[in-house]
Design an enzyme around this catalytic site. Structure first.
Site, PDB file in Angstrom:
ATOM      1  N   CYS A 154      33.614  40.335  33.790  1.00  0.00           N
ATOM      2  CA  CYS A 154      33.922  40.770  32.428  1.00  0.00           C
ATOM      3  C   CYS A 154      34.651  39.648  31.685  1.00  0.00           C
ATOM      4  O   CYS A 154      35.344  38.839  32.300  1.00  0.00           O
ATOM      5  CB  CYS A 154      34.801  42.029  32.505  1.00  0.00           C
ATOM      6  SG  CYS A 154      35.366  42.685  30.924  1.00  0.00           S
ATOM      7  N   GLY A 155      34.516  39.627  30.396  1.00  0.00           N
ATOM      8  CA  GLY A 155      35.260  38.667  29.590  1.00  0.00           C
ATOM      9  C   GLY A 155      36.766  38.837  29.723  1.00  0.00           C
ATOM     10  O   GLY A 155      37.530  37.901  29.472  1.00  0.00           O
TER      11      GLY A 155
END
Length: 179
Positions: free
Chosen positions: A58-59
């Site tokens: 995930c970012g």
């Protein structure tokens, strides 16, 4: 007639922020660690708990670094608990061993990480039912929007607040509860 007497006992409120008593204790919820062994949440009585639904791809994954920092700085009065979830963009596809290796190798994670669960939907884990439903936690409803949403519980197992993914773990909105 005295106008004040007409209101005695008839005052009602429409305030949706009125709190009630939790219908279940957070300490009674069953969840396992990444190795499949039960976690006794009652071991955290007397500490605040920060639950975070985490994902490896995930970012927001670099927030693991700040979660580890919180764990190291406040470990005497805070339990950081990462809760892997694959429901948002399939960003946590790994098996337990892969998740643990990823967390340790890339971020030096030494805080507790649970088994991978569902945090929303028909298969929502009881922990996240408690965290997201006022009828159970006694304080507030919420919706899980994405990975790395944070929930903080006080030393007595009472719901305090929650923060969306964009709020970094070391943000003063969270650390104010830890000082």
């Amino acid at each position: 007639m005295n106008p004040l007497k007409a209101f005695v006992g008839t005052i009602t409120t429409t305030d949706n922020n009125v709190t009630q008593k939790a219908t279940q204790s957070i300490y009674d919820i069953e969840i396992n660690n990444l190795q499949g062994q039960p976690i006794d949440l009652s071991n955290f009585k007397g500490k605040k708990i920060l639950f975070v639904n985490v994902a490896s791809k995930c970012g927001f994954t670099p927030q693991y670094r700040e979660l580890q920092k919180l764990h190291e700085i406040y470990q005497n009065n805070l339990a950081v608990i990462g809760v892997p979830c694959n429901q948002f963009g399939r960003q946590e596809p790994g098996k337990s061993e892969e998740i643990q290796e990823f967390c340790e190798r890339n971020y030096g994670v030494s805080f507790l990480v649970t088994e991978k669960i569902n945090v929303k939907g028909d298969q929502q884990h009881p922990l996240y039912k408690w965290l997201t439903k006022k009828a159970i936690n006694g304080k507030q409803n919420s919706t899980i929007k994405w990975n790395f949403q944070k929930y903080i519980i006080d030393e007595n197992g009472e719901f305090l607040d929650y923060y969306y993914s964009i709020t970094k773990p070391t943000n003063s909105r969270i650390t104010q509860y830890l000082k």
